[in-house]
Design a protein around this motif. Structure first.
Motif, PDB file in Angstrom:
ATOM      1  N   ALA A 171       0.830  -1.202   0.000  1.00 55.31           N
ATOM      2  CA  ALA A 171       0.000   0.000   0.000  1.00 55.31           C
ATOM      3  C   ALA A 171       0.870   1.260   0.000  1.00 55.31           C
ATOM      4  O   ALA A 171       0.595   2.224  -0.716  1.00 55.31           O
ATOM      5  N   VAL A 172       1.933   1.246   0.800  1.00 52.88           N
ATOM      6  CA  VAL A 172       2.856   2.386   0.816  1.00 52.88           C
ATOM      7  C   VAL A 172       3.538   2.511  -0.537  1.00 52.88           C
ATOM      8  O   VAL A 172       3.724   3.616  -1.063  1.00 52.88           O
ATOM      9  N   ASN A 173       3.899   1.382  -1.123  1.00 57.32           N
ATOM     10  CA  ASN A 173       4.528   1.368  -2.438  1.00 57.32           C
ATOM     11  C   ASN A 173       3.626   2.011  -3.495  1.00 57.32           C
ATOM     12  O   ASN A 173       4.083   2.773  -4.359  1.00 57.32           O
ATOM     13  N   LEU A 174       2.320   1.728  -3.430  1.00 55.40           N
ATOM     14  CA  LEU A 174       1.363   2.320  -4.381  1.00 55.40           C
ATOM     15  C   LEU A 174       1.263   3.831  -4.229  1.00 55.40           C
ATOM     16  O   LEU A 174       1.002   4.553  -5.185  1.00 55.40           O
ATOM     17  N   THR A 175       1.474   4.310  -3.007  1.00 57.10           N
ATOM     18  CA  THR A 175       1.347   5.745  -2.729  1.00 57.10           C
ATOM     19  C   THR A 175       2.497   6.535  -3.338  1.00 57.10           C
ATOM     20  O   THR A 175       2.393   7.749  -3.533  1.00 57.10           O
ATOM     21  N   ASP A 176       3.583   5.862  -3.653  1.00 54.57           N
ATOM     22  CA  ASP A 176       4.742   6.529  -4.242  1.00 54.57           C
ATOM     23  C   ASP A 176       4.540   6.658  -5.751  1.00 54.57           C
ATOM     24  O   ASP A 176       5.027   5.841  -6.524  1.00 54.57           O
ATOM     25  N   GLY A 177       3.811   7.708  -6.154  1.00 51.60           N
ATOM     26  CA  GLY A 177       3.537   7.865  -7.575  1.00 51.60           C
ATOM     27  C   GLY A 177       3.750   9.257  -8.115  1.00 51.60           C
ATOM     28  O   GLY A 177       3.831   9.455  -9.324  1.00 51.60           O
ATOM     29  N   ILE A 178       3.833  10.238  -7.214  1.00 47.99           N
ATOM     30  CA  ILE A 178       4.106  11.608  -7.648  1.00 47.99           C
ATOM     31  C   ILE A 178       5.129  12.226  -6.703  1.00 47.99           C
ATOM     32  O   ILE A 178       5.379  11.708  -5.616  1.00 47.99           O
ATOM     33  N   TYR A 262      -2.854   5.319   2.506  1.00 49.42           N
ATOM     34  CA  TYR A 262      -2.363   4.058   1.935  1.00 49.42           C
ATOM     35  C   TYR A 262      -3.540   3.154   1.565  1.00 49.42           C
ATOM     36  O   TYR A 262      -3.549   2.520   0.503  1.00 49.42           O
ATOM     37  N   ILE A 263      -4.527   3.085   2.462  1.00 49.50           N
ATOM     38  CA  ILE A 263      -5.692   2.227   2.241  1.00 49.50           C
ATOM     39  C   ILE A 263      -6.507   2.732   1.055  1.00 49.50           C
ATOM     40  O   ILE A 263      -6.949   1.951   0.205  1.00 49.50           O
ATOM     41  N   ALA A 264      -6.718   4.057   0.989  1.00 47.54           N
ATOM     42  CA  ALA A 264      -7.488   4.638  -0.114  1.00 47.54           C
ATOM     43  C   ALA A 264      -6.816   4.369  -1.459  1.00 47.54           C
ATOM     44  O   ALA A 264      -7.481   4.055  -2.455  1.00 47.54           O
ATOM     45  N   GLU A 265      -5.499   4.483  -1.496  1.00 50.90           N
ATOM     46  CA  GLU A 265      -4.752   4.227  -2.728  1.00 50.90           C
ATOM     47  C   GLU A 265      -4.909   2.766  -3.156  1.00 50.90           C
ATOM     48  O   GLU A 265      -5.123   2.465  -4.335  1.00 50.90           O
ATOM     49  N   THR A 266      -4.808   1.862  -2.187  1.00 47.37           N
ATOM     50  CA  THR A 266      -4.921   0.435  -2.493  1.00 47.37           C
ATOM     51  C   THR A 266      -6.333   0.079  -2.945  1.00 47.37           C
ATOM     52  O   THR A 266      -6.514  -0.654  -3.935  1.00 47.37           O
ATOM     53  N   LEU A 267      -7.338   0.578  -2.229  1.00 42.22           N
ATOM     54  CA  LEU A 267      -8.726   0.285  -2.594  1.00 42.22           C
ATOM     55  C   LEU A 267      -9.057   0.809  -3.983  1.00 42.22           C
ATOM     56  O   LEU A 267      -9.777   0.159  -4.751  1.00 42.22           O
TER      57      LEU A 267
END
Length: 327
Positions: A171-178, A262-267
């Motif tokens: 989830a933290v990994n997904l948040t790393d996008g910008i 993190y949860i919002a990004e994953t969902l």
């Protein structure tokens, strides 16, 4: 506050800042440039070639601070700060292998999803086993706000814990996008864990303070327009740190409000994939994860960083209130 806590943050900040001065030119020399997703926002194309694996700077900065300021803990036979750091470092190494393969092959794909999952699950199991062996992990699940503790069967708890760790890391990994997003959001989370650790586990507070200092320094190089990206090296390290701290402090359910972004990004990613398959090609969001959808809705990277950090701050405040019975 114990002087070692704020000193850890200061030492990590300064060390990371100095390492960055040398690391970024070296990454450029090695041509460790980021490959940009072809299906990403078109304006991200200009970021191609920006040095990746910049997370190495705050990983090293945090490690130096933890070792330099953690002697009192170690002399007292307490090694939580080291366990958490080494655990996060293992995830950082998994990310490094992934980044290295991407850079070497000049594409935006490194390790396969299966390879990442197996390595992450193995790391989680080893960490949980070590923590249990050292008597630092209990099978008591604290329910925030209700001030109730449930004793869970060890096998069930370990399966739950491994699932939470792997999920949190990704989830933290997904948040790393910008530019600056994962860095700023996780900085807020580390401040929360520092405050909680001061009451619950001093060694955890030492580590989280050091990482907070390292992230503050990294933000100098990572804010828009980014001079470097943390890469999977950095984002998987951060995911490992967040998950490990939650279990080291024995408050894994606090990750729900603390990790709301993190949860919002994953969902958003799960919803997008599921909806795409169910509707045979339609999209629920303009793009997933959530930060890309909001970008395409007109949000600037600076606005995203500010709003997501503010939402995380609110989540941390709620978690603090929910843990009052624990304190």
């Amino acid at each position: 506050m114990d002087s070692s806590i704020w000193l850890a943050a200061v030492v990590s900040f300064l060390t990371t800042l100095i390492i960055g001065k040398f690391l970024i030119p070296e990454l450029r020399r090695l041509k460790a440039g980021q490959e940009i997703r072809e299906d990403g926002p078109t304006w991200h194309a200009g970021k191609a070639g920006t040095p990746t694996m910049g997370g190495i700077m705050f990983i090293l900065g945090t490690g130096i601070a933890v070792l330099a300021l953690g002697w009192r803990e170690m002399l007292g036979g307490r090694f939580v700060h080291l366990y958490v750091y080494v655990f996060a470092l293992v995830f950082g190494l998994i990310g490094f292998v992934d980044d290295y393969r991407k850079v070497r092959q000049h594409q935006n794909e490194g390790l396969t999803a299966k390879q990442k999952f197996v390595l992450q699950l193995a790391a989680a199991v080893v960490f949980l086993s070590l923590m249990r062996y050292e008597g630092l992990l209990t099978n008591d699940l604290y329910l925030p706000f209700f001030n109730v503790t449930l004793t869970v069967n060890w096998i069930v708890y370990l399966i739950f814990a491994a699932f939470v760790i792997v999920g949190c890391v990704n989830a933290v990994n997904l948040t790393d996008g910008i530019d600056g997003l994962a860095c700023s959001v996780t900085l807020v989370v580390m401040v929360f864990f520092t405050a909680a650790g001061l009451t619950l586990v001093h060694g955890a507070a030492l580590f989280s303070a050091a990482l907070a200092g390292g992230l503050a320094a990294f933000f100098v190089y990572n804010h828009h327009p980014a001079k470097t990206f943390m890469g999977d090296t950095g984002s998987l390290f951060l995911g490992g740190a967040v998950a490990a701290l939650a279990f080291a402090l024995d408050v894994p359910l606090a990750l729900i409000p603390v990790g709301v972004i993190y949860i919002a990004e994953t969902l958003s990613d799960i919803i997008q994939v599921g909806y795409f398959k169910l509707t045979h090609g339609k999209r629920f969001f303009k793009m997933a994860p959530l930060h890309h959808h909001l970008e395409l809705c007109g949000w600037s990277e600076a606005k995203l960083v500010t709003v997501f950090s503010a939402v995380t701050l609110i989540g941390c405040a709620l978690a603090w209130l929910g843990l009052q019975g624990k304190f």
